[in-house]
Motif scaffolding. Structure first.
Motif, PDB file in Angstrom:
ATOM      1  N   GLY A  62      14.011   1.407   9.261  1.00 23.04           N
ATOM      2  CA  GLY A  62      13.701   2.766   9.522  1.00 23.04           C
ATOM      3  C   GLY A  62      12.982   3.619   8.399  1.00 23.04           C
ATOM      4  N   ILE A  63      12.415   3.053   7.720  1.00 20.74           N
ATOM      5  CA  ILE A  63      11.613   3.868   6.469  1.00 20.74           C
ATOM      6  C   ILE A  63      10.021   3.935   7.166  1.00 20.74           C
ATOM      7  CG2 ILE A  63      10.404   3.713   4.353  1.00 20.74           C
ATOM      8  CD1 ILE A  63      13.008   1.908   3.557  1.00 20.74           C
ATOM      9  N   HIS A  64       9.586   5.344   7.246  1.00 28.57           N
ATOM     10  CA  HIS A  64       8.288   5.691   7.694  1.00 28.57           C
ATOM     11  C   HIS A  64       7.201   5.455   6.597  1.00 28.57           C
ATOM     12  CE1 HIS A  64      10.744   7.168  11.091  1.00 28.57           C
ATOM     13  NE2 HIS A  64      11.272   8.009  10.064  1.00 28.57           N
ATOM     14  N   ILE A  65       6.289   4.646   6.777  1.00 30.03           N
ATOM     15  CA  ILE A  65       5.232   4.445   5.659  1.00 30.03           C
ATOM     16  C   ILE A  65       4.424   5.465   5.896  1.00 30.03           C
ATOM     17  CG2 ILE A  65       3.541   2.867   4.426  1.00 30.03           C
ATOM     18  CD1 ILE A  65       6.625   2.147   4.098  1.00 30.03           C
ATOM     19  N   VAL A  66       3.912   6.368   4.989  1.00 36.00           N
ATOM     20  CA  VAL A  66       3.025   7.385   5.014  1.00 36.00           C
ATOM     21  C   VAL A  66       1.493   6.716   4.865  1.00 36.00           C
ATOM     22  CG1 VAL A  66       2.201   9.592   4.104  1.00 36.00           C
ATOM     23  CG2 VAL A  66       4.777   8.967   4.299  1.00 36.00           C
ATOM     24  N   HIS A  67       0.569   7.357   5.868  1.00 36.35           N
ATOM     25  CA  HIS A  67      -0.725   6.675   5.485  1.00 36.35           C
ATOM     26  C   HIS A  67      -1.658   8.359   5.652  1.00 36.35           C
ATOM     27  CE1 HIS A  67      -0.093   2.532   5.360  1.00 36.35           C
ATOM     28  NE2 HIS A  67       0.709   2.482   6.659  1.00 36.35           N
ATOM     29  N   LEU A 264      -7.055   9.889  -6.347  1.00 40.23           N
ATOM     30  CA  LEU A 264      -6.265   8.667  -6.303  1.00 40.23           C
ATOM     31  C   LEU A 264      -5.457   8.669  -5.110  1.00 40.23           C
ATOM     32  CD1 LEU A 264      -5.494   5.980  -7.735  1.00 40.23           C
ATOM     33  CD2 LEU A 264      -3.825   7.302  -8.772  1.00 40.23           C
ATOM     34  N   ALA A 265      -5.674   7.713  -4.225  1.00 44.27           N
ATOM     35  CA  ALA A 265      -5.097   7.570  -2.845  1.00 44.27           C
ATOM     36  C   ALA A 265      -3.583   7.406  -2.978  1.00 44.27           C
ATOM     37  CB  ALA A 265      -5.645   6.268  -2.037  1.00 44.27           C
ATOM     38  N   SER A 266      -3.116   6.832  -3.919  1.00 46.95           N
ATOM     39  CA  SER A 266      -1.577   6.761  -3.940  1.00 46.95           C
ATOM     40  C   SER A 266      -0.980   7.940  -4.386  1.00 46.95           C
ATOM     41  CB  SER A 266      -1.192   5.660  -4.923  1.00 46.95           C
ATOM     42  OG  SER A 266      -1.866   5.947  -6.342  1.00 46.95           O
ATOM     43  N   ALA A 267      -1.508   8.898  -5.376  1.00 47.85           N
ATOM     44  CA  ALA A 267      -1.150  10.115  -5.646  1.00 47.85           C
ATOM     45  C   ALA A 267      -1.035  11.014  -4.588  1.00 47.85           C
ATOM     46  CB  ALA A 267      -2.007  10.673  -6.859  1.00 47.85           C
ATOM     47  N   LEU A 268      -2.255  11.063  -3.778  1.00 47.65           N
ATOM     48  CA  LEU A 268      -2.386  11.866  -2.714  1.00 47.65           C
ATOM     49  C   LEU A 268      -1.207  11.710  -1.655  1.00 47.65           C
ATOM     50  CD1 LEU A 268      -6.370  12.210  -2.496  1.00 47.65           C
ATOM     51  CD2 LEU A 268      -4.672  13.994  -3.036  1.00 47.65           C
ATOM     52  N   LEU A 269      -0.903  10.438  -1.330  1.00 49.89           N
ATOM     53  CA  LEU A 269      -0.151   9.881  -0.524  1.00 49.89           C
ATOM     54  C   LEU A 269       1.336  10.302  -0.760  1.00 49.89           C
ATOM     55  CD1 LEU A 269      -1.621   6.426   0.467  1.00 49.89           C
ATOM     56  CD2 LEU A 269      -1.347   8.399   2.132  1.00 49.89           C
ATOM     57  N   LYS A 270       1.575  10.141  -2.012  1.00 44.58           N
ATOM     58  CA  LYS A 270       2.953  10.691  -2.667  1.00 44.58           C
ATOM     59  C   LYS A 270       3.071  12.151  -2.364  1.00 44.58           C
ATOM     60  CE  LYS A 270       3.304   7.238  -6.446  1.00 44.58           C
ATOM     61  NZ  LYS A 270       3.485   7.095  -8.099  1.00 44.58           N
ATOM     62  N   LYS A 271       2.123  12.789  -2.445  1.00 43.91           N
ATOM     63  CA  LYS A 271       2.252  14.100  -2.256  1.00 43.91           C
ATOM     64  C   LYS A 271       2.287  14.504  -0.733  1.00 43.91           C
ATOM     65  CE  LYS A 271      -0.291  18.683  -3.227  1.00 43.91           C
ATOM     66  NZ  LYS A 271      -1.542  19.308  -3.764  1.00 43.91           N
ATOM     67  N   ALA A 273       3.891  12.609   1.419  1.00 40.52           N
ATOM     68  CA  ALA A 273       5.221  12.093   1.432  1.00 40.52           C
ATOM     69  C   ALA A 273       6.360  13.101   1.134  1.00 40.52           C
ATOM     70  CB  ALA A 273       5.397  10.606   0.939  1.00 40.52           C
ATOM     71  N   LYS A 274       6.000  13.606  -0.058  1.00 38.64           N
ATOM     72  CA  LYS A 274       6.925  14.632  -0.438  1.00 38.64           C
ATOM     73  C   LYS A 274       7.042  15.955   0.281  1.00 38.64           C
ATOM     74  CE  LYS A 274       7.792  17.535  -4.522  1.00 38.64           C
ATOM     75  NZ  LYS A 274       7.656  17.974  -5.858  1.00 38.64           N
ATOM     76  N   LYS A 275       5.831  16.211   0.663  1.00 39.97           N
ATOM     77  CA  LYS A 275       5.876  17.357   1.910  1.00 39.97           C
ATOM     78  C   LYS A 275       6.328  17.147   3.173  1.00 39.97           C
ATOM     79  CE  LYS A 275       2.396  20.481   3.918  1.00 39.97           C
ATOM     80  NZ  LYS A 275       0.875  20.918   4.038  1.00 39.97           N
ATOM     81  N   LEU A 276       6.222  15.889   3.719  1.00 36.21           N
ATOM     82  CA  LEU A 276       6.957  15.423   4.844  1.00 36.21           C
ATOM     83  C   LEU A 276       8.391  15.620   4.788  1.00 36.21           C
ATOM     84  CD1 LEU A 276       4.333  12.617   6.331  1.00 36.21           C
ATOM     85  CD2 LEU A 276       4.995  14.916   7.283  1.00 36.21           C
ATOM     86  N   ARG A 277       8.987  15.152   3.535  1.00 34.10           N
ATOM     87  CA  ARG A 277      10.253  15.036   3.627  1.00 34.10           C
ATOM     88  C   ARG A 277      10.831  16.422   3.589  1.00 34.10           C
ATOM     89  NH1 ARG A 277       8.941  10.856  -0.229  1.00 34.10           N
ATOM     90  NH2 ARG A 277       9.090  12.291  -1.953  1.00 34.10           N
ATOM     91  N   GLN A 278      10.201  17.263   2.789  1.00 29.69           N
ATOM     92  CA  GLN A 278      10.589  18.695   2.599  1.00 29.69           C
ATOM     93  C   GLN A 278      10.658  19.410   4.170  1.00 29.69           C
ATOM     94  OE1 GLN A 278       7.902  20.197  -0.238  1.00 29.69           O
ATOM     95  NE2 GLN A 278       9.180  19.576  -1.928  1.00 29.69           N
ATOM     96  N   ASP A 282      13.702  14.634   6.355  1.00 25.69           N
ATOM     97  CA  ASP A 282      13.786  13.106   6.531  1.00 25.69           C
ATOM     98  C   ASP A 282      13.705  12.284   5.321  1.00 25.69           C
ATOM     99  OD1 ASP A 282      14.159  10.402   7.236  1.00 25.69           O
ATOM    100  OD2 ASP A 282      12.655  10.607   9.007  1.00 25.69           O
ATOM    101  N   PRO A 283      14.641  11.895   4.599  1.00 27.85           N
ATOM    102  CA  PRO A 283      14.343  11.337   3.197  1.00 27.85           C
ATOM    103  C   PRO A 283      13.566   9.906   3.368  1.00 27.85           C
ATOM    104  CG  PRO A 283      16.631  10.786   3.728  1.00 27.85           C
ATOM    105  CD  PRO A 283      16.072  11.735   4.730  1.00 27.85           C
ATOM    106  N   ASN A 284      13.206   9.408   4.694  1.00 30.58           N
ATOM    107  CA  ASN A 284      12.697   8.233   4.850  1.00 30.58           C
ATOM    108  C   ASN A 284      11.416   8.265   4.955  1.00 30.58           C
ATOM    109  OD1 ASN A 284      15.352   6.783   5.002  1.00 30.58           O
ATOM    110  ND2 ASN A 284      15.284   7.133   6.929  1.00 30.58           N
ATOM    111  N   TYR A 285      10.603   9.182   4.653  1.00 30.45           N
ATOM    112  CA  TYR A 285       9.206   9.284   4.607  1.00 30.45           C
ATOM    113  C   TYR A 285       8.894   8.694   3.072  1.00 30.45           C
ATOM    114  CZ  TYR A 285       8.344  11.663   9.174  1.00 30.45           C
ATOM    115  OH  TYR A 285       8.259  11.837  10.443  1.00 30.45           O
ATOM    116  N   ARG A 286       8.183   7.605   3.130  1.00 27.92           N
ATOM    117  CA  ARG A 286       7.684   7.091   1.779  1.00 27.92           C
ATOM    118  C   ARG A 286       6.354   6.425   1.592  1.00 27.92           C
ATOM    119  NH1 ARG A 286      11.534   8.874  -2.158  1.00 27.92           N
ATOM    120  NH2 ARG A 286      13.466   9.070  -0.977  1.00 27.92           N
ATOM    121  N   THR A 287       5.893   6.154   0.693  1.00 29.23           N
ATOM    122  CA  THR A 287       4.748   5.408   0.447  1.00 29.23           C
ATOM    123  C   THR A 287       4.967   4.093  -0.150  1.00 29.23           C
ATOM    124  OG1 THR A 287       4.169   6.230  -1.979  1.00 29.23           O
ATOM    125  CG2 THR A 287       3.644   7.654  -0.102  1.00 29.23           C
ATOM    126  N   LEU A 288       4.092   3.212   0.186  1.00 33.12           N
ATOM    127  CA  LEU A 288       4.305   1.827  -0.578  1.00 33.12           C
ATOM    128  C   LEU A 288       4.517   2.041  -2.099  1.00 33.12           C
ATOM    129  CD1 LEU A 288       1.988  -0.558   1.527  1.00 33.12           C
ATOM    130  CD2 LEU A 288       4.737  -0.449   1.576  1.00 33.12           C
TER     131      LEU A 288
END
Length: 540
Positions: A62-67, A264-271, A273-278, A282-288
């Protein structure tokens, strides 16, 4: 990877494959036995593990991986050419400022001796301490960039480089001068260890030729510009203005970093994912990276321990580090030896002595022009399959050119009645050997330890910088006490002794790698895969 070494992107063709780069962009960590990835063809519990398989395992829970969404400009590789070139020129400018900072002060090393009432050895520490920072700094900045992204380390490192250059310009005593240089050197190391990754962030492999040529020019030509500028500044307006010019230059570099976007791709994806959670709650939006990435403490432990461990347990890394450290130390030695040959022996002015470093720059430029021919050779040799030793052909040529250049330097620089062009010819040959040895040697390290490339390059950078930093402490005594020709002869003979290293690794490298748990196990193939031949014949 955040700490992707510039050496990985210098290679012709690139040392990291498209698949490897994409994996590092999604999951920004250096490979280890605790997490096998597809690039090692590892089978775990009967299943071939890839990032896709890892994502499916999280999706099932049930975790949504952000791309990045294609076509929306979220991915730095989809940015406009204008924005990409701004990042390219900015990072090249940062590298030039760091490289310039290490050598520009050699333009006038005698001025501070009389003004500050100190000794020549103490003033020479201004180079030693700065270059020491080049070796130590990446051990801190590389893992820091994996946590914070690239932009903040660039901004703060150049800011501190800018600030700590000021005490040297205003120094009233030698202690202030040297300590300011030590702190500035530590700060200036961030662009050197991160800019290779910045290039890989925004340019796809097939588009990287001209941007990497631009960056290569900046990082290799930068140290040679230092003595040229510094010698004229010191001669005309005094040694303090060398530091003021560097202060202004780094100030311009800091100004540019304020407008530099995060790449940096991973830093942009974290940002994202944080925006999607807010937005969704839904706290399940995460990056690898958030799910699988190591903690900052683990990153620091790996960054500090693994390079040293590999240095003492991997023969290929140890001997290639020794070779690359030698040629790097020769570069810094020439910053002091050229003035002896031209100012002390031939009575050139300080400014004209600095101009002779153009010979080294011309050799570097010729090597850059010829590197595409190496790409053709590499493609022909690896037509049945890539193997690390195919990278060594330019280094084999450089291993012959380097001692030849040092022999010419020894027996032309020592005598005032020998035309000055002889010394410049040796500088030209050295510049040519420097580039082809450096790129070839580093590409071989990256290919041999592709899963541990960041640690291998960190080990090499640490040793290379510390050995290069020691040169100013003995170079004047060496040439004055031994005699110019015998000091140069000693260096040439060392070059002869270590010259067989690339030839030995070309012949026995595969056997050595087969005994290592960390090295690539790629094998040299002399003909096409029989199974592939059979498939090709069936298709016909």
């Amino acid at each position: 990877m955040a700490s992707e070494p510039a050496e990985a992107t210098f290679a012709f063709p690139p040392a990291l494959s498209q698949e490897q780069e994409e994996e590092f962009r999604d999951l920004d960590r250096e490979h280890g036995p605790e997490f096998p990835l597809s690039r090692t063809s590892t089978v775990l519990n009967g299943e071939h593990w890839t990032l896709a398989a890892l994502e499916r395992s999280y999706s099932d829970r049930g975790i949504h991986i952000v791309h990045f969404e294609k076509g929306k400009g979220e991915d730095p590789r989809e940015w406009s050419k204008t924005r990409k070139w701004f990042v390219t020129f900015t990072t090249a400018f940062l590298c030039t400022s760091a490289a310039l900072g290490s050598s520009i002060v050699t333009g006038d090393m005698s001025g501070p001796v009389s003004d500050l009432n100190t000794t020549q050895e103490i003033v020479n520490l201004t180079v030693t301490c700065f270059v020491i920072g080049f070796g130590i700094g990446p051990l801190i900045f590389a893992p820091l960039s994996e946590v914070s992204g690239r932009r903040l380390p660039y901004i703060f490192s150049i800011l501190f480089f800018f600030i700590f250059t000021l005490p040297s310009a205003l120094a009233k005593n030698a202690a202030t001068l040297v300590i300011g240089r030590q702190l500035a050197g530590l700060a200036a190391s961030a662009p050197i260890c991160n800019v290779g990754g910045s290039m890989a962030d925004i340019w796809a492999v097939e588009d990287r030729g001209l941007p990497m040529a631009t960056f290569s020019f900046a990082i290799f030509i930068g140290p040679c510009l230092g003595p040229i500028l510094g010698s004229w500044i010191g001669q005309e307006v005094g040694w303090r203005w060398i530091y003021w010019v560097l202060f202004i230059f780094t100030g311009c570099a800091f100004f540019l970093t304020l407008f530099m976007p995060e790449t940096l791709a991973s830093a942009l994806l974290k940002k994202k994912a944080k925006k999607l959670r807010q937005e969704t709650g839904d706290p399940n939006y995460r990056t690898l990276e958030e799910l699988e990435g190591p903690s900052f403490g683990q990153l620091m432990a790996t960054a500090l321990w693994r390079p040293l461990q590999m240095l003492f347990t991997e023969p290929i890394l140890a001997f290639m580090t020794m070779y690359l450290s030698f040629i790097y130390s020769i570069l810094y030695l020439l910053f002091f030896a050229f003035p002896i040959a031209f100012v002390n022996i031939r009575n050139f002015s300080a400014g004209l002595s600095g101009v002779t470093f153009v010979s080294i720059m011309l050799g570097i430029c010729l090597a850059m022009v010829l590197m595409p021919f190496q790409e053709r050779l590499y493609n022909r040799i690896t037509r049945f399959g890539a193997f690390p030793e195919a990278r060594l052909f330019p280094m084999m040529l450089g291993a012959i050119v380097l001692p030849s250049a040092l022999f010419i330097f020894a027996f032309t620089g020592a005598y005032h009645w020998v035309h000055w062009i002889g010394v410049c010819i040796s500088g030209f040959m050295f510049g040519f050997a420097l580039l082809i040895i450096y790129i070839s040697g580093n590409s071989y390290i990256v290919d041999s330890y592709s899963d541990y490339a960041a640690s291998a390059i960190a080990a090499k950078t640490l040793v290379r910088s510390e050995i290069g930093a020691m040169v100013p402490l003995y170079v004047n005594q060496m040439f004055n006490n031994m005699g110019f020709q015998y000091a140069g002869l000693l260096l040439a003979l060392v070059g002869v002794i270590i010259a067989p290293i690339p030839f030995i690794f070309y012949k026995y490298g595969e056997r050595i790698r087969s005994k290592s748990a960390r090295a690539s196990q790629a094998k040299r193939k002399h003909s096409a895969d029989p199974e592939k031949k059979e498939l090709d014949s069936e298709s016909l």
